[in-house]
Design a protein around this motif. Sequence first.
Motif, PDB file in Angstrom:
ATOM      1  N   LEU A 185       0.830  -1.196   0.000  1.00 50.11           N
ATOM      2  CA  LEU A 185       0.000   0.000   0.000  1.00 50.11           C
ATOM      3  C   LEU A 185       0.869   1.253   0.000  1.00 50.11           C
ATOM      4  N   HIS A 186       1.909   1.262   0.821  1.00 47.90           N
ATOM      5  CA  HIS A 186       2.813   2.420   0.908  1.00 47.90           C
ATOM      6  C   HIS A 186       3.487   2.668  -0.436  1.00 47.90           C
ATOM      7  N   GLN A 187       3.989   1.622  -1.076  1.00 52.96           N
ATOM      8  CA  GLN A 187       4.689   1.768  -2.349  1.00 52.96           C
ATOM      9  C   GLN A 187       3.765   2.331  -3.428  1.00 52.96           C
ATOM     10  N   ILE A 188       2.548   1.801  -3.503  1.00 58.12           N
ATOM     11  CA  ILE A 188       1.596   2.269  -4.518  1.00 58.12           C
ATOM     12  C   ILE A 188       1.245   3.734  -4.293  1.00 58.12           C
ATOM     13  N   CYS A 189       1.013   4.115  -3.040  1.00 60.37           N
ATOM     14  CA  CYS A 189       0.676   5.513  -2.748  1.00 60.37           C
ATOM     15  C   CYS A 189       1.807   6.444  -3.138  1.00 60.37           C
ATOM     16  N   LYS A 190       3.037   6.036  -2.874  1.00 58.52           N
ATOM     17  CA  LYS A 190       4.178   6.881  -3.214  1.00 58.52           C
ATOM     18  C   LYS A 190       4.376   6.956  -4.731  1.00 58.52           C
ATOM     19  N   GLU A 191       4.189   5.835  -5.419  1.00 59.97           N
ATOM     20  CA  GLU A 191       4.347   5.826  -6.875  1.00 59.97           C
ATOM     21  C   GLU A 191       3.310   6.707  -7.562  1.00 59.97           C
ATOM     22  N   ASP A 192       2.081   6.705  -7.026  1.00 56.19           N
ATOM     23  CA  ASP A 192       0.984   7.424  -7.673  1.00 56.19           C
ATOM     24  C   ASP A 192       0.719   8.798  -7.061  1.00 56.19           C
ATOM     25  N   GLY A 193       1.447   9.165  -6.020  1.00 54.65           N
ATOM     26  CA  GLY A 193       1.220  10.456  -5.372  1.00 54.65           C
ATOM     27  C   GLY A 193      -0.106  10.523  -4.640  1.00 54.65           C
ATOM     28  N   ILE A 194      -0.562   9.379  -4.121  1.00 52.12           N
ATOM     29  CA  ILE A 194      -1.832   9.324  -3.407  1.00 52.12           C
ATOM     30  C   ILE A 194      -1.598   9.637  -1.934  1.00 52.12           C
ATOM     31  N   SER A 195      -2.395  10.527  -1.376  1.00 52.59           N
ATOM     32  CA  SER A 195      -2.364  10.762   0.063  1.00 52.59           C
ATOM     33  C   SER A 195      -3.007   9.575   0.761  1.00 52.59           C
ATOM     34  N   ALA A 196      -2.528   9.248   1.958  1.00 50.64           N
ATOM     35  CA  ALA A 196      -3.100   8.132   2.699  1.00 50.64           C
ATOM     36  C   ALA A 196      -3.168   8.476   4.178  1.00 50.64           C
ATOM     37  N   VAL A 197      -4.271   8.067   4.796  1.00 45.77           N
ATOM     38  CA  VAL A 197      -4.414   8.140   6.249  1.00 45.77           C
ATOM     39  C   VAL A 197      -4.774   6.734   6.698  1.00 45.77           C
ATOM     40  N   VAL A 198      -3.909   6.144   7.531  1.00 51.76           N
ATOM     41  CA  VAL A 198      -4.021   4.736   7.903  1.00 51.76           C
ATOM     42  C   VAL A 198      -4.044   4.627   9.416  1.00 51.76           C
ATOM     43  N   SER A 199      -5.040   3.967   9.968  1.00 50.79           N
ATOM     44  CA  SER A 199      -5.065   3.744  11.414  1.00 50.79           C
ATOM     45  C   SER A 199      -4.425   2.393  11.722  1.00 50.79           C
ATOM     46  N   LEU A 200      -3.576   2.363  12.753  1.00 46.48           N
ATOM     47  CA  LEU A 200      -2.844   1.155  13.136  1.00 46.48           C
ATOM     48  C   LEU A 200      -2.757   1.041  14.649  1.00 46.48           C
ATOM     49  N   HIS A 201      -2.474  -0.179  15.109  1.00 42.81           N
ATOM     50  CA  HIS A 201      -2.100  -0.413  16.494  1.00 42.81           C
ATOM     51  C   HIS A 201      -0.583  -0.563  16.626  1.00 42.81           C
ATOM     52  N   GLN A 202       0.064  -1.047  15.556  1.00 34.68           N
ATOM     53  CA  GLN A 202       1.450  -1.488  15.634  1.00 34.68           C
ATOM     54  C   GLN A 202       2.427  -0.309  15.507  1.00 34.68           C
ATOM     55  N   VAL A 203       3.163  -0.038  16.577  1.00 38.11           N
ATOM     56  CA  VAL A 203       4.123   1.064  16.581  1.00 38.11           C
ATOM     57  C   VAL A 203       5.230   0.815  15.569  1.00 38.11           C
ATOM     58  N   ASP A 204       5.706  -0.437  15.468  1.00 42.71           N
ATOM     59  CA  ASP A 204       6.822  -0.727  14.566  1.00 42.71           C
ATOM     60  C   ASP A 204       6.443  -0.452  13.111  1.00 42.71           C
ATOM     61  N   LEU A 205       5.233  -0.823  12.710  1.00 44.73           N
ATOM     62  CA  LEU A 205       4.796  -0.561  11.338  1.00 44.73           C
ATOM     63  C   LEU A 205       4.609   0.932  11.097  1.00 44.73           C
ATOM     64  N   ALA A 206       4.087   1.624  12.083  1.00 46.70           N
ATOM     65  CA  ALA A 206       3.909   3.070  11.956  1.00 46.70           C
ATOM     66  C   ALA A 206       5.253   3.761  11.736  1.00 46.70           C
ATOM     67  N   LYS A 207       6.253   3.387  12.512  1.00 44.61           N
ATOM     68  CA  LYS A 207       7.566   4.030  12.398  1.00 44.61           C
ATOM     69  C   LYS A 207       8.257   3.654  11.092  1.00 44.61           C
ATOM     70  N   ARG A 208       7.935   2.475  10.557  1.00 42.63           N
ATOM     71  CA  ARG A 208       8.592   2.022   9.328  1.00 42.63           C
ATOM     72  C   ARG A 208       8.037   2.717   8.089  1.00 42.63           C
ATOM     73  N   TYR A 209       6.736   2.990   8.064  1.00 46.50           N
ATOM     74  CA  TYR A 209       6.121   3.444   6.820  1.00 46.50           C
ATOM     75  C   TYR A 209       5.567   4.867   6.846  1.00 46.50           C
ATOM     76  N   ALA A 210       5.331   5.428   7.998  1.00 45.22           N
ATOM     77  CA  ALA A 210       4.662   6.735   8.051  1.00 45.22           C
ATOM     78  C   ALA A 210       5.608   7.879   7.717  1.00 45.22           C
ATOM     79  N   ASP A 211       5.071   8.900   7.047  1.00 47.61           N
ATOM     80  CA  ASP A 211       5.746  10.195   6.964  1.00 47.61           C
ATOM     81  C   ASP A 211       5.452  10.998   8.224  1.00 47.61           C
ATOM     82  N   ARG A 212       4.307  10.718   8.802  1.00 45.47           N
ATOM     83  CA  ARG A 212       3.827  11.471   9.963  1.00 45.47           C
ATOM     84  C   ARG A 212       2.984  10.546  10.832  1.00 45.47           C
ATOM     85  N   ILE A 213       3.169  10.631  12.120  1.00 43.31           N
ATOM     86  CA  ILE A 213       2.364   9.862  13.060  1.00 43.31           C
ATOM     87  C   ILE A 213       1.517  10.812  13.894  1.00 43.31           C
TER      88      ILE A 213
END
Length: 267
Positions: A185-213
């Motif tokens: 999902l992250h790769q596709i959004c970056k390739e296409d310039g799509i904004s994304a807002v994703v809710s998560l529980h996992q801190v490790d995934l948030a830190k790995r993929y987010a531009d902003r938390i």
Amino acid sequence: MIQLNDVSVRFGSLVALHPTSLAFQDGEFTVLLGSSGAGKSTLLRCLNLMNQPSSGSITVSELGNLQNRRALQAHRRHTGMIFQQHQLIGRLSALQNVLMGRIGYHTTLRSLLPLSKEEQAIGLHSLDRVGLLHKALSRVDQLSGGQQQRVGIARALTQQPRLILADEPVASLDPATADKVLAMLHQICKEDGISAVVSLHQVDLAKRYADRIIGLAHGEVIFDAAPRELTPMQAEALYAHRPSTVKAMPRPFRPSPFPLHLATAEK
């Protein structure tokens, strides 16, 4: 850009989201982080008015206030939604589910007729991008959980969105599959310039993929910064938050590219 101005949400006597002002920038991959009941889904669903604000306003650049019916329709047409439980129709094929992303482009009557070859090609291309072209004619109830979530991503892509909202999209997946799906999902959004807002529980995934938390607890934003600024102590406080013990950490101010009092377009 989407601007929330003192938006709050109440369900009866329960305050699900306290008055909140935030700006979501174009092209940004934002993660909403926090425990169950923190207000993540409430905030996320306000961004396309699936949850109606009890107070405040939401404006979108080039469209205006989402309380305007036409502005909301245009916004939803270009906003893909990905759900935790996939929200697919099990007896239909992957392609049939994906093509439902085109419904917003047609009237109710037209949506009852077969879609054009061009739109079917969009659906097939979307399945190809998530690695499921070979499953286009398979019933989705015969797919694994990870594959079903990739069908959900493909359905959102078929809308040709400018914004994707993903509500706990990997919560029902095992850790390895969750990482693969979120990376895709992250790769596709970056390739296409799509904004994304994703809710998560996992801190490790948030830190790995987010531009902003954006960290929430008890319906309040208590953290808003780049992932590198989230320390282990702050992450722990995020999940053990009590309003009197954690100081909010506001995001540095960014001027809005359009006035906050932007007039509502005529219906």
